[in-house]
Write an enzyme that holds these catalytic residues in place. Structure first.
Site, short mmCIF file in Angstrom:
data_model
loop_
_atom_site.label_atom_id
_atom_site.label_comp_id
_atom_site.label_asym_id
_atom_site.label_seq_id
_atom_site.Cartn_x
_atom_site.Cartn_y
_atom_site.Cartn_z
N CYS A 1 0.79 -1.24 0.00
CA CYS A 1 0.00 0.00 0.00
C CYS A 1 0.82 1.29 0.00
O CYS A 1 0.78 2.05 -0.96
CB CYS A 1 -0.94 -0.02 1.20
SG CYS A 1 -2.11 -1.37 1.14
N1 NAD Z 1 -2.82 -6.04 1.75
C1 NAD Z 1 -3.25 -4.94 2.35
O1 NAD Z 1 -2.88 -4.66 3.49
C2 NAD Z 1 -4.24 -4.01 1.69
C3 NAD Z 1 -4.88 -3.05 2.48
C4 NAD Z 1 -5.78 -2.19 1.88
C5 NAD Z 1 -6.02 -2.28 0.52
N2 NAD Z 1 -5.36 -3.22 -0.25
C6 NAD Z 1 -5.67 -3.29 -1.67
O2 NAD Z 1 -6.50 -4.42 -1.91
C7 NAD Z 1 -6.22 -4.99 -3.20
C8 NAD Z 1 -5.86 -6.45 -3.05
O3 NAD Z 1 -4.68 -6.57 -2.27
P1 NAD Z 1 -4.23 -7.90 -1.56
O4 NAD Z 1 -3.18 -7.52 -0.59
O5 NAD Z 1 -5.41 -8.67 -1.08
O6 NAD Z 1 -3.58 -8.70 -2.80
P2 NAD Z 1 -3.19 -10.23 -2.85
O7 NAD Z 1 -2.15 -10.36 -3.91
O8 NAD Z 1 -2.91 -10.75 -1.48
O9 NAD Z 1 -4.53 -10.95 -3.34
C9 NAD Z 1 -5.09 -10.74 -4.57
C10 NAD Z 1 -5.71 -12.05 -5.05
O10 NAD Z 1 -6.36 -11.81 -6.28
C11 NAD Z 1 -6.17 -12.92 -7.12
N3 NAD Z 1 -6.44 -12.48 -8.48
C12 NAD Z 1 -5.68 -11.72 -9.31
N4 NAD Z 1 -6.32 -11.48 -10.45
C13 NAD Z 1 -7.53 -12.07 -10.35
C14 NAD Z 1 -8.65 -12.15 -11.20
N5 NAD Z 1 -8.67 -11.54 -12.39
N6 NAD Z 1 -9.72 -12.87 -10.80
C15 NAD Z 1 -9.73 -13.49 -9.58
N7 NAD Z 1 -8.69 -13.43 -8.72
C16 NAD Z 1 -7.61 -12.72 -9.10
C17 NAD Z 1 -4.76 -13.35 -6.83
O11 NAD Z 1 -4.53 -14.71 -7.22
C18 NAD Z 1 -4.70 -13.15 -5.31
O12 NAD Z 1 -5.07 -14.31 -4.61
C19 NAD Z 1 -5.10 -4.13 -3.78
O13 NAD Z 1 -5.65 -3.13 -4.58
C20 NAD Z 1 -4.47 -3.50 -2.55
O14 NAD Z 1 -3.84 -2.27 -2.86
C21 NAD Z 1 -4.49 -4.09 0.33
#
Ligand code: NAD
Length: 435
Positions: free
Chosen positions: A272
């Site tokens: 982030c």
């Molecule tokens: N990790 C954090 O602390 C956090 C906090 C707030 C916001 N975010 C935001 O949330 C979003 C997700 O982050 P995250 O940390 O969960 O990512 P992550 O990589 O842990 O998880 C994302 C998941 O999406 C899957 N994926 C990718 N493309 C896909 C598709 N087309 N269809 C279905 N599944 C798909 C991946 O295989 C993965 O399991 C990002 O935009 C991030 O900036 C993350």
């Protein structure tokens, strides 16, 4: 149609799908399932869906003990088949939004997910998009794509942006009790999507548009990036002036108003803080505007690993030891305390830079058994012998470390987080150097 859908939500007579079962998607899926809403998780990674279906969690904030009963009761299932999106009433998208190699927003995951939704879009669908992104993504990119089906937002389906604010490792604020912003692309969407989240989360805060919700999330993380940047620059300035920056921060924080503590460190990491502000500055570049605060903070923060390495070199110099050839143990490589996530971790850059300069580096992190740095696999030392190194570098202040034992055994310590002092170690032997 709106009244009918609100009634269904009120009666919990709905099913939802969560697209992307990572750090954000899985905890959210569990929260909805715990609230009695049937959840179908959809992810392109079959290893993840298989684990979920076996009741095994791979996200630290979700325990397998919490997950397994939900699977057994049929409240949560996971699949790699996107047609599941057609069988549900609500869809929440939480796929990655990283940067490309050229440091531009990479919306490829979002676009792919939006195409999956489009192929399965039906009348009455409630869609919420959670991935952090620049203002305009929901109404400029996702909405037109979905309306290519001939269905119209506000009439046939509902679409909102609702940023995820989860803070991995935070025990006090979780998905459930962190207020949830919801901004629809039109007012009915705000109302319907807010009602959906209210089923599982304690507080929902509607805002007037998806753009406000998108910008609010970027403000939150840009605020952090800039303040950490200020703390990092303060550390550099205090070092030049021979003042202890940690004491300065605590002294300033005795003012009961108008000041908020931020600390310096080895740089910023995670999915982030290093990335989100760049989504905002990128968008502004398309309007020929330079986001100066963001650029300055990004510059300071991303140079911290280089600064830390130069300070380690200075510290070794004091002992008439060159960096080249020195044995170094890095303690903690996750991007923050008590988590196992190394995405964008600045400590990996520090290890890489130290090795480039000829140091022999090992690391110890009880949360990260192995890591790949510049294509090279490194494994965590199992039982570190702190005596065997010229210097021990504290990268991440995990609470699992025995700070007193490390202090007693290590000949010399460079502490990027002031962790030894914070854990009650008194530097009687004057062998700790801090930022
Ligand atoms: N990790 C954090 O602390 C956090 C906090 C707030 C916001 N975010 C935001 O949330 C979003 C997700 O982050 P995250 O940390 O969960 O990512 P992550 O990589 O842990 O998880 C994302 C998941 O999406 C899957 N994926 C990718 N493309 C896909 C598709 N087309 N269809 C279905 N599944 C798909 C991946 O295989 C993965 O399991 C990002 O935009 C991030 O900036 C993350």
């Amino acid at each position: 149609m709106k009244e009918e859908i609100l009634k269904k939500i009120e009666n919990r007579d709905i099913q939802i799908a969560i697209v992307g079962l990572g750090y954000v998607g899985l905890p959210l899926a569990v929260e909805f399932a715990k609230a009695g809403v049937k959840v179908k998780g959809y992810d392109i990674d079959d290893k993840k869906t298989e684990k979920i279906n076996k009741g095994v969690s791979y996200v630290k904030d979700v325990s397998s003990e919490d997950l397994a009963p939900l699977i057994q009761e049929g409240l949560l299932t996971a699949t790699t088949d996107s047609s599941v999106l057609n069988q549900v009433d609500g869809i929440i998208i939480a796929v990655p939004t990283p940067l490309s190699k050229t440091k531009d927003p990479d919306l490829s995951y979002v676009i792919r997910a939006a195409h999956d939704v489009k192929r399965n879009l039906k009348r009455g669908h409630i869609i919420s998009f959670e991935s952090t992104t620049y203002p305009g993504t929901t109404d400029e990119i996702i909405l037109p794509l979905l309306e290519e089906t001939g269905l119209r937002v506000g009439k046939d389906f509902y679409l909102a942006f609702s940023p995820e604010r989860i803070d991995p490792g935070n025990k006090k604020y979780t998905v459930k009790n962190t207020p949830k912003l919801v901004g629809g692309v039109e007012p009915d969407s705000t109302e319907v999507v807010s009602a959906l989240y209210s089923l599982a989360l304690l507080k929902v805060v509607p805002v007037s548009s998806s753009r406000v919700a998108e910008a609010a999330k970027l403000l939150e993380n840009t605020f952090r990036s800039i303040n950490i940047g200020l703390a990092n620059e303060m550390a550099i300035m205090c070092n030049i002036l021979g003042i202890d920056v940690w004491e300065v921060i605590e002294a300033a924080a005795t003012k009961p108003f108008g000041f908020m503590k931020f600390y310096p460190g080895p740089g910023i990491g995670g999915h982030c803080i290093p990335i989100d502000p760049i989504y905002l500055s990128w968008k502004l570049k398309t309007f020929n505007y330079t986001a100066r605060f963001i650029e300055t903070a990004t510059d300071i923060n991303s140079n911290m690993p280089r600064y830390v390495v130069s300070r380690i070199q200075d510290a070794l110099n004091e002992k008439e030891q060159s960096l080249k050839g020195s044995r170094i143990l890095v303690l903690g490589i996750a991007y923050k305390r008590d988590i196992d996530d190394v995405r964008e971790s600045p400590i990996l850059d520090i290890i890489d830079l130290l090795e480039q300069k000829g140091a022999h580096v090992e690391y110890y992190d009880p949360h990260v058994p192995w890591v790949e740095i510049s294509g090279k696999l490194m494994e965590s030392v199992k039982k570190p012998k702190y005596r065997d190194y010229h210097i021990v570098v504290l990268g991440t202040d995990h609470s699992a470390f025995d700070y007193n034992k490390i202090y007693l055994e290590a000949p010399y310590i460079f502490d990027t987080r002031n962790a030894f002092k914070n854990n009650g170690v008194e530097d009687k032997e004057q062998k700790i150097v801090t930022l």
